[in-house]
Write a protein that holds these residues in place. Structure first.
Motif, short mmCIF file in Angstrom:
data_model
loop_
_atom_site.label_atom_id
_atom_site.label_comp_id
_atom_site.label_asym_id
_atom_site.label_seq_id
_atom_site.Cartn_x
_atom_site.Cartn_y
_atom_site.Cartn_z
N VAL A 69 0.86 -1.33 0.02
CA VAL A 69 0.01 -0.05 0.22
C VAL A 69 0.98 1.21 0.08
N ILE A 70 0.85 1.87 -0.83
CA ILE A 70 1.55 3.00 -1.08
C ILE A 70 1.25 4.38 -0.24
N SER A 71 2.01 5.33 0.29
CA SER A 71 1.48 6.41 1.01
C SER A 71 2.22 7.40 0.59
N GLN A 72 1.95 8.40 1.10
CA GLN A 72 2.78 9.73 1.07
C GLN A 72 4.43 9.55 1.07
N TYR A 73 4.88 8.57 1.85
CA TYR A 73 6.08 8.47 2.07
C TYR A 73 7.02 7.73 1.23
N MET A 94 4.79 4.09 -13.43
CA MET A 94 3.59 4.91 -13.83
C MET A 94 2.51 4.06 -13.74
N ASP A 95 2.70 2.89 -14.27
CA ASP A 95 1.12 1.76 -14.41
C ASP A 95 1.03 0.98 -13.28
N ASP A 96 2.09 1.24 -12.12
CA ASP A 96 2.02 0.37 -11.11
C ASP A 96 0.48 0.30 -10.39
N PRO A 97 -0.28 -0.67 -10.43
CA PRO A 97 -1.58 -0.54 -9.74
C PRO A 97 -1.78 0.16 -8.43
N HIS A 98 -0.51 0.09 -7.44
CA HIS A 98 -0.65 0.74 -6.14
C HIS A 98 -0.51 2.04 -6.24
N LEU A 99 0.32 2.49 -7.15
CA LEU A 99 0.34 3.86 -7.43
C LEU A 99 -0.96 4.59 -7.84
N VAL A 100 -1.57 3.79 -8.75
CA VAL A 100 -2.79 4.34 -9.35
C VAL A 100 -3.58 4.17 -8.30
N ASP A 101 -3.79 3.31 -7.37
CA ASP A 101 -4.61 3.31 -6.10
C ASP A 101 -4.41 4.38 -5.11
N TYR A 102 -3.08 4.68 -4.90
CA TYR A 102 -2.71 5.73 -4.09
C TYR A 102 -3.38 7.16 -4.61
N ILE A 103 -3.27 7.39 -5.97
CA ILE A 103 -3.77 8.71 -6.58
C ILE A 103 -5.13 8.53 -6.22
N ARG A 104 -6.06 7.63 -6.56
CA ARG A 104 -7.32 7.48 -6.51
C ARG A 104 -7.91 7.72 -5.08
N ARG A 105 -7.18 7.32 -4.20
CA ARG A 105 -7.51 7.03 -2.86
C ARG A 105 -6.92 8.43 -2.17
N GLU A 106 -5.99 8.90 -2.28
CA GLU A 106 -5.12 10.02 -1.63
C GLU A 106 -5.10 11.47 -2.30
N LEU A 107 -4.94 11.48 -3.62
CA LEU A 107 -4.70 12.71 -4.22
C LEU A 107 -5.50 13.36 -4.97
N LEU A 108 -6.56 12.44 -5.57
CA LEU A 108 -7.52 13.26 -6.60
C LEU A 108 -8.82 13.80 -5.67
N HIS A 109 -9.14 14.72 -5.86
CA HIS A 109 -10.72 15.26 -5.33
C HIS A 109 -11.65 15.28 -6.42
N PRO A 110 -12.67 14.99 -6.02
CA PRO A 110 -13.70 14.80 -6.97
C PRO A 110 -14.69 16.24 -7.21
N PRO A 111 -15.29 16.05 -8.41
CA PRO A 111 -15.78 17.47 -8.68
C PRO A 111 -16.93 17.96 -7.54
N SER A 112 -16.78 19.05 -7.40
CA SER A 112 -17.37 19.83 -6.35
C SER A 112 -19.12 19.74 -6.69
N PRO A 113 -19.80 19.56 -5.69
CA PRO A 113 -21.24 19.70 -5.89
C PRO A 113 -21.97 20.69 -5.71
N LEU A 114 -21.23 21.80 -5.27
CA LEU A 114 -21.80 23.04 -4.83
C LEU A 114 -21.74 24.04 -6.03
N PRO A 115 -22.35 25.18 -6.07
CA PRO A 115 -22.60 26.07 -7.03
C PRO A 115 -21.27 26.94 -7.15
#
Length: 304
Positions: A65-69, A76-97
Motif C-alpha cells: 500500500v503506497i503512501s505519501q512516504y 506510472m502503471d503500477d496498480p498500487h500507485l494508481v490506487d494511491y492517486i485515486r485514494r489520496e490525491l484526487l479530489h472529486p468534482p464539487s457538488p456546490l455552485p
C-alpha cells in the motif's frame, strides 16, 4: 510359619511396588512423545492459520500500500500507485455552485483558446473530457472553464502550487482536481517548485522552492479510467516537452492539444517533429500555443 508368611507378603509387596514403578516409568515415557507430538501438531496448526491469514491478506488486501512516504520511484502503471492517486490525491468534482469572481464571463482563457477550440476545431462538441495542466486558480486564464460551464464537459485540473490549489478548490469546479505537478519521467517523484508570481500563481520547476509531488499524467488517467482526452491544455512553464515525452502514446489518445510554446527550450521544430512522429497532426501556432490533434478523432468534429 508366621515369619515365612510375613517374608512372602513383604516380597509380594516389593515386587508389586517394582512392577508399579516400571509401569509408571513406561507410562511417562509414552506420554512424553505424545505431548511433544501434540505440541508439534499445535505448532503446525498455528503455522497453518498464519499461512491462511497471509493468503487471505494477499487476496483481499494489496501486498504493498503506497503512501505519501514511499510513492517516489514507482512506475506510472503500477496498480498500487494508481490506487494511491485515486485514494489520496484526487479530489472529486464539487457538488456546490460555482464561486467565481466574474460569474457572467463566458470565455476565461487568455487568448480565447476555449472559443477557438470549440468553434474552429471541435465544432461545438459537448460532454467531452478535458485535462488542464497548469490550472492556476481554476478561473484566471482558464482554458477549460468555458467547456465545463457552457458545454457540459467534465475533466481534470492539475495545479502543483499548494497555495494556488487552495484557491482552485474554492471555485467549486465541476471537475476532478489534484495538487501535484506532472512528472517529467514515467515514475512518480518529488519536484521542486519555485513560485514566481504570488498574485497569479505562476510557478515553475527549479532547484529551490516548495517540494511537490510529481505524478505521471498517465497514472492519473488510469486512476480516472480515461483512455481518450478530448482537449489537453498543457502549460507547465518550459517543461511541456519533457511531460509529453513521459506519456505512453500507444495507450492514450488526445483529440486536441493546446501546448504553450513560448518557454520551451527544445523549440517548436522539435515539438512538431516529436508529436507528428507519434501520429498527431500539427494544426498550427496561434498566439503562444501550438495545436495538435489525432486525425481520426478530429474527423468526427473538425470543421472542413
Amino acid at each position: 510359619m508366621v515369619s515365612k508368611r510375613i517374608q512372602m507378603l513383604l516380597a509380594l509387596v516389593f515386587v508389586t511396588y517394582v512392577i508399579n514403578r516400571i509401569s509408571q516409568n513406561n507410562l511417562n515415557s509414552d506420554r512424553r512423545p505424545r505431548t511433544a507430538e501434540r505440541n508439534e501438531s499445535l505448532s503446525s496448526q498455528d503455522q497453518t492459520v498464519t499461512n491462511d491469514a497471509s493468503e487471505e491478506n494477499r487476496t483481499t488486501v494489496a501486498p504493498c500500500v503506497i503512501s505519501q512516504y514511499d510513492y517516489k520511484g514507482v512506475a506510472m502503471d503500477d496498480p498500487h500507485l494508481v490506487d494511491y492517486i485515486r485514494r489520496e490525491l484526487l479530489h472529486p468534482p464539487s457538488p456546490l455552485p460555482y464561486s467565481l469572481k466574474d460569474p457572467k464571463k463566458e470565455d476565461f482563457s487568455q487568448f480565447a483558446q476555449s472559443k477557438y477550440a470549440v468553434n474552429d476545431i471541435l465544432h461545438g462538441m459537448r460532454g467531452g473530457f478535458f485535462v488542464e495542466a497548469g490550472a492556476l486558480d481554476g478561473e484566471f486564464i482558464s482554458n477549460t472553464l468555458y467547456l465545463e460551464k457552457e458545454l457540459g464537459w467534465r475533466g481534470l485540473l492539475v495545479e502543483p502550487d499548494p497555495e494556488t490549489y487552495k484557491l482552485l478548490r474554492q471555485k467549486h469546479r465541476n471537475a476532478f482536481t489534484i495538487n501535484a505537478a506532472l512528472s517529467t519521467t514515467q515514475e512518480a517523484t518529488d519536484l521542486i517548485l519555485e513560485v514566481k508570481d504570488e498574485i497569479f500563481g505562476h510557478a515553475h520547476l527549479s532547484k529551490e522552492g516548495v517540494r511537490v509531488k510529481g505524478i505521471p499524467l498517465y497514472s492519473i488517467l488510469l486512476a480516472l479510467e480515461i483512455k481518450v482526452v478530448d482537449f489537453f491544455s498543457l502549460d507547465v512553464e518550459s517543461f511541456e516537452v519533457k511531460v509529453l515525452e513521459s506519456i505512453p502514446w500507444e495507450k492514450v489518445q488526445f483529440r486536441l492539444m493546446c501546448i504553450e510554446i513560448n518557454h520551451i527550450p527544445e523549440g517548436l521544430d522539435y515539438l512538431v517533429k516529436f508529436l507528428t512522429d507519434k501520429g498527431y497532426k500539427f494544426l498550427g501556432v496561434r498566439e503562444i500555443d501550438a495545436w495538435f490533434g489525432w486525425p481520426k478523432l478530429l474527423e468526427q468534429t473538425m470543421k472542413t
